[in-house]
Design an enzyme around this catalytic site. Structure first.
Site, PDB file in Angstrom:
ATOM      1  N   GLU A  94      -7.409  -1.155  15.133  1.00 51.18           N
ATOM      2  CA  GLU A  94      -6.516  -0.552  15.601  1.00 51.18           C
ATOM      3  C   GLU A  94      -5.716   0.843  14.252  1.00 51.18           C
ATOM      4  O   GLU A  94      -6.740   0.182  12.779  1.00 51.18           O
ATOM      5  CB  GLU A  94      -5.018  -1.445  14.986  1.00 51.18           C
ATOM      6  CG  GLU A  94      -4.986  -2.830  16.228  1.00 51.18           C
ATOM      7  CD  GLU A  94      -3.970  -3.460  16.219  1.00 51.18           C
ATOM      8  OE1 GLU A  94      -2.850  -3.729  16.982  1.00 51.18           O
ATOM      9  OE2 GLU A  94      -3.051  -3.845  15.180  1.00 51.18           O
ATOM     10  N   CYS A 107      -3.417   5.376   8.392  1.00 49.26           N
ATOM     11  CA  CYS A 107      -3.905   3.532   7.703  1.00 49.26           C
ATOM     12  C   CYS A 107      -4.352   3.186   8.426  1.00 49.26           C
ATOM     13  O   CYS A 107      -5.148   3.436  10.174  1.00 49.26           O
ATOM     14  CB  CYS A 107      -2.748   2.954   8.230  1.00 49.26           C
ATOM     15  SG  CYS A 107      -3.692   1.351   6.900  1.00 49.26           S
ATOM     16  N   CYS A 114     -12.066  -8.988   8.886  1.00 50.52           N
ATOM     17  CA  CYS A 114     -12.299  -9.377   7.440  1.00 50.52           C
ATOM     18  C   CYS A 114     -12.696 -10.746   7.103  1.00 50.52           C
ATOM     19  O   CYS A 114     -12.029 -11.369   7.140  1.00 50.52           O
ATOM     20  CB  CYS A 114     -10.669  -9.069   6.808  1.00 50.52           C
ATOM     21  SG  CYS A 114     -10.818  -8.804   5.168  1.00 50.52           S
ATOM     22  N   CYS A 118      -7.597 -13.749   3.304  1.00 45.14           N
ATOM     23  CA  CYS A 118      -6.009 -14.118   2.360  1.00 45.14           C
ATOM     24  C   CYS A 118      -5.211 -14.585   3.137  1.00 45.14           C
ATOM     25  O   CYS A 118      -5.333 -14.576   4.620  1.00 45.14           O
ATOM     26  CB  CYS A 118      -5.858 -12.149   2.293  1.00 45.14           C
ATOM     27  SG  CYS A 118      -6.789 -12.069   1.028  1.00 45.14           S
ATOM     28  N   CYS A 121      -2.383 -12.185   5.571  1.00 40.88           N
ATOM     29  CA  CYS A 121      -2.609 -11.265   6.175  1.00 40.88           C
ATOM     30  C   CYS A 121      -3.730 -11.673   7.618  1.00 40.88           C
ATOM     31  O   CYS A 121      -4.424 -12.424   8.260  1.00 40.88           O
ATOM     32  CB  CYS A 121      -4.048 -10.421   5.565  1.00 40.88           C
ATOM     33  SG  CYS A 121      -4.703  -9.431   6.265  1.00 40.88           S
ATOM     34  N   GLY A 164      -9.811  -4.677   7.121  1.00 41.44           N
ATOM     35  CA  GLY A 164     -11.038  -5.211   6.519  1.00 41.44           C
ATOM     36  C   GLY A 164     -10.746  -4.185   5.612  1.00 41.44           C
ATOM     37  O   GLY A 164      -9.244  -4.181   4.695  1.00 41.44           O
ATOM     38  N   GLU A 165     -11.563  -4.852   4.332  1.00 44.43           N
ATOM     39  CA  GLU A 165     -12.126  -4.632   2.874  1.00 44.43           C
ATOM     40  C   GLU A 165     -12.694  -4.001   2.506  1.00 44.43           C
ATOM     41  O   GLU A 165     -14.284  -4.175   2.971  1.00 44.43           O
ATOM     42  CB  GLU A 165     -12.016  -6.041   2.010  1.00 44.43           C
ATOM     43  CG  GLU A 165     -12.858  -5.289   1.029  1.00 44.43           C
ATOM     44  CD  GLU A 165     -11.682  -5.085   0.152  1.00 44.43           C
ATOM     45  OE1 GLU A 165     -10.774  -5.391   0.178  1.00 44.43           O
ATOM     46  OE2 GLU A 165     -12.322  -4.320  -0.769  1.00 44.43           O
ATOM     47  N   LEU A 220      -3.097  -7.084  -5.616  1.00 51.02           N
ATOM     48  CA  LEU A 220      -2.525  -8.084  -6.564  1.00 51.02           C
ATOM     49  C   LEU A 220      -2.271  -9.266  -6.124  1.00 51.02           C
ATOM     50  O   LEU A 220      -2.527 -10.274  -6.429  1.00 51.02           O
ATOM     51  CB  LEU A 220      -2.198  -7.991  -7.555  1.00 51.02           C
ATOM     52  CG  LEU A 220      -2.184  -8.299  -9.517  1.00 51.02           C
ATOM     53  CD1 LEU A 220      -3.699  -8.433  -9.755  1.00 51.02           C
ATOM     54  CD2 LEU A 220      -1.747  -7.742 -10.011  1.00 51.02           C
ATOM     55  N   ASN A 295       4.869  -9.285   5.256  1.00 54.18           N
ATOM     56  CA  ASN A 295       4.894  -9.101   6.868  1.00 54.18           C
ATOM     57  C   ASN A 295       4.755 -10.044   7.539  1.00 54.18           C
ATOM     58  O   ASN A 295       3.926 -10.370   7.234  1.00 54.18           O
ATOM     59  CB  ASN A 295       4.566  -7.848   7.205  1.00 54.18           C
ATOM     60  CG  ASN A 295       4.545  -6.528   6.537  1.00 54.18           C
ATOM     61  OD1 ASN A 295       5.814  -5.719   6.305  1.00 54.18           O
ATOM     62  ND2 ASN A 295       4.467  -5.527   6.396  1.00 54.18           N
ATOM     63  N   CYS A 338       1.848  -3.633   6.856  1.00 58.77           N
ATOM     64  CA  CYS A 338       0.527  -3.902   6.042  1.00 58.77           C
ATOM     65  C   CYS A 338       0.542  -5.559   6.499  1.00 58.77           C
ATOM     66  O   CYS A 338       0.966  -6.760   6.452  1.00 58.77           O
ATOM     67  CB  CYS A 338       0.821  -3.836   4.773  1.00 58.77           C
ATOM     68  SG  CYS A 338       1.310  -2.325   3.672  1.00 58.77           S
TER      69      CYS A 338
HETATM   70  N1  SAH Z   1      -8.812  -5.483   2.402  1.00 61.20           N
HETATM   71  C1  SAH Z   1      -7.839  -4.483   1.280  1.00 61.20           C
HETATM   72  C2  SAH Z   1      -6.946  -3.234   2.212  1.00 61.20           C
HETATM   73  C3  SAH Z   1      -6.452  -3.851   3.732  1.00 61.20           C
HETATM   74  S1  SAH Z   1      -4.836  -4.741   3.466  1.00 61.20           S
HETATM   75  C4  SAH Z   1      -6.747  -4.701   0.826  1.00 61.20           C
HETATM   76  O1  SAH Z   1      -6.844  -6.614   0.855  1.00 61.20           O
HETATM   77  O2  SAH Z   1      -6.786  -4.422  -0.256  1.00 61.20           O
HETATM   78  C5  SAH Z   1      -3.603  -3.314   3.035  1.00 61.20           C
HETATM   79  C6  SAH Z   1      -2.552  -3.784   2.070  1.00 61.20           C
HETATM   80  O3  SAH Z   1      -1.674  -5.023   2.908  1.00 61.20           O
HETATM   81  C7  SAH Z   1      -3.380  -5.283   0.946  1.00 61.20           C
HETATM   82  O4  SAH Z   1      -2.370  -4.751  -0.427  1.00 61.20           O
HETATM   83  C8  SAH Z   1      -2.598  -6.994   1.502  1.00 61.20           C
HETATM   84  O5  SAH Z   1      -2.543  -6.912   0.015  1.00 61.20           O
HETATM   85  C9  SAH Z   1      -1.638  -6.164   2.170  1.00 61.20           C
HETATM   86  N2  SAH Z   1      -1.185  -7.070   3.213  1.00 61.20           N
HETATM   87  C10 SAH Z   1      -1.986  -8.101   3.743  1.00 61.20           C
HETATM   88  N3  SAH Z   1      -0.880  -8.653   4.947  1.00 61.20           N
HETATM   89  C11 SAH Z   1      -0.082  -8.697   4.222  1.00 61.20           C
HETATM   90  C12 SAH Z   1       1.494  -8.657   4.833  1.00 61.20           C
HETATM   91  N4  SAH Z   1       1.526 -10.236   5.507  1.00 61.20           N
HETATM   92  N5  SAH Z   1       2.283  -8.622   4.230  1.00 61.20           N
HETATM   93  C13 SAH Z   1       2.859  -7.658   3.475  1.00 61.20           C
HETATM   94  N6  SAH Z   1       1.165  -6.548   2.890  1.00 61.20           N
HETATM   95  C14 SAH Z   1       0.376  -7.612   3.409  1.00 61.20           C
HETATM   96 FE1  SF4 Z   2      -6.771  -9.453   2.360  1.00 56.74          FE
HETATM   97 FE2  SF4 Z   2      -7.350  -7.128   2.654  1.00 56.74          FE
HETATM   98 FE3  SF4 Z   2      -8.831  -9.198   4.050  1.00 56.74          FE
HETATM   99 FE4  SF4 Z   2      -6.552  -8.682   4.861  1.00 56.74          FE
HETATM  100  S1  SF4 Z   2      -7.658  -7.144   4.683  1.00 56.74           S
HETATM  101  S2  SF4 Z   2      -8.328 -10.368   4.659  1.00 56.74           S
HETATM  102  S3  SF4 Z   2      -5.586  -8.539   2.765  1.00 56.74           S
HETATM  103  S4  SF4 Z   2      -8.926  -8.165   1.947  1.00 56.74           S
END
Ligand code: SAH
Ligand code: SF4
Length: 354
Positions: A94, A107, A114, A118, A121, A164-165, A220, A295, A338
């Site tokens: 997406e 975005c 990924c 986390c 996410c 993705g990361e 963070l 979110n 996000c």
């Molecule tokens: N993998 C990278 C970039 C993609 S995620 C990273 O983790 O930084 C983009 C952002 O969305 C990151 O800061 C992530 O921590 C945040 N994010 C992930 N799940 C979320 C959620 N459910 N609500 C708000 N932010 C979220």
């Molecule tokens: Fe974590 Fe970013 Fe991967 Fe989601 S996309 S699992 S926030 S590293």
């Protein structure tokens, strides 16, 4: 299944080589590059200024499209738009477009799924399917650049914050950035691009050595290792102290401000205690904190922090002299926020475009 190489996977230099192999001077490569990235042409037959044989070779040897749009959704806010694409091997990703004042921000996804897992996410909840290629990353940008172009607008910013990361697909992401940044073509300034990472320390160090002008954001979400590890498994490998050491080296080498992202989860990481710890962690550093109420995703039960509580958290951080803002949640109704991107279209609403 498309087996031809995707033309957007090539750098300018590689295109020059390709032209040379076809007995053509470098300016032909430049013409192709401009066609692809300035005129945003999406098929070989548009390149009418090229000799016929070269156009035929382009057509025979390259694919001009790996991304097949499956569904597009527009948020009820009217400013956020999301497209689900299918790739030639059936994998789906997406991409999101956002409009905010004069900004037209994309975005972009860097992986299908990924591996970082986390908890909060949606992309993490699905696991890693595969890395994207540089061309597949670039084509997401071109798709929306064409869409905007038809409306007299341009892409102004790119954030690598989709699925993705980015630092887990480091070389490919850097190649895509080089293509998008190239002044002879797309020419988007590096300062208009942002990479967000979960905190892969060796790659942060590598990125520091590149002296790139691309912005760096760190996810963070917690200010002590116990809480962070419970949300972000990779924190066990790269705990906060190591992460901050790498960030400090980055700031010292580049003098660039780092953004710290923090998804506020009610009762978990939105406490005054966490805010104070965060303030202590970042005080005196060239940093900025971006707060965003969580979110919703299917695989995580946490609740978003209420707006007034988010502001209170923000005030504690600011009081320590650390710049902090609460970000708008956007596109939640179409799961374009996000951490909400996954490979399936959302079951619920939003207006389905064709
Ligand atoms: N993998 C990278 C970039 C993609 S995620 C990273 O983790 O930084 C983009 C952002 O969305 C990151 O800061 C992530 O921590 C945040 N994010 C992930 N799940 C979320 C959620 N459910 N609500 C708000 N932010 C979220
Ligand atoms: Fe974590 Fe970013 Fe991967 Fe989601 S996309 S699992 S926030 S590293």
């Amino acid at each position: 299944m498309e087996t031809k190489p995707l033309i957007y996977d090539l750098t300018f230099e590689e295109l020059v080589e390709w032209a040379a192999e076809h007995g053509q001077p470098a300016y032909r490569a430049r013409q192709i590059w401009e066609g692809l990235y300035r005129k945003l042409w999406a098929s070989a037959d548009r390149f009418t200024t090229l000799p016929k044989a070269l156009r035929a070779a382009l057509d025979a040897e390259f694919s001009f499209s790996a991304l097949q749009p499956v569904t597009s959704l527009v948020s009820t806010d009217g400013e956020t738009h999301k497209t689900l694409f299918r790739l030639p091997d059936g994998v789906q990703i997406e991409t999101v477009r956002m409009r905010y004042l004069r900004r037209r921000t994309l975005c972009i996804s860097t992986q299908a799924g990924c591996a970082m897992g986390c908890a909060f996410c949606a992309t993490g909840q699905m696991g890693l399917l595969r890395n994207l290629s540089a061309g597949e990353i670039v084509e997401q940008v071109l798709y929306y650049a064409r869409w905007l172009g038809e409306r007299g607008e341009r892409v102004t910013n790119i954030v690598f914050m989709g699925m993705g990361e980015p630092f887990h697909n480091y070389d490919v992401v850097m190649r895509a950035i080089a293509v998008l940044n190239d002044r002879r073509g797309f020419g988007l300034g590096a300062r208009r691009m942002t990479i967000s990472t979960v905190g892969l320390v060796p790659q942060i160090r590598r990125f520091t050595r590149e002296h790139s002008q691309v912005n760096l954001a760190i996810s963070l979400h917690a200010a002590d290792d116990e809480l962070r590890s419970s949300l972000i498994p990779i924190n066990r490998k790269y705990p906060i102290r190591e992460l901050m050491a790498a960030v400090d080296e980055y700031i010292a080498a580049t003098h660039r401000r780092v953004t710290f992202e923090w998804a506020l989860i009610r009762g978990l990481n939105d406490t005054a205690e966490q805010a104070h710890k965060l303030a202590v962690l970042l005080r005196g550093r060239l940093a900025h904190v971006n707060l965003i109420p969580l979110n919703p995703t299917d695989g995580f039960v946490g609740e978003p922090t209420k707006p007034h509580e988010a502001r209170a958290f923000c005030e504690i951080v600011r009081a320590a002299g650390v710049p902090c803002t609460v970000r708008l949640r956007r596109g939640i109704d179409i799961r374009a926020g996000c951490g909400q991107l996954a490979s399936k279209p959302p079951r619920e609403v939003g207006f389905v475009l064709k």
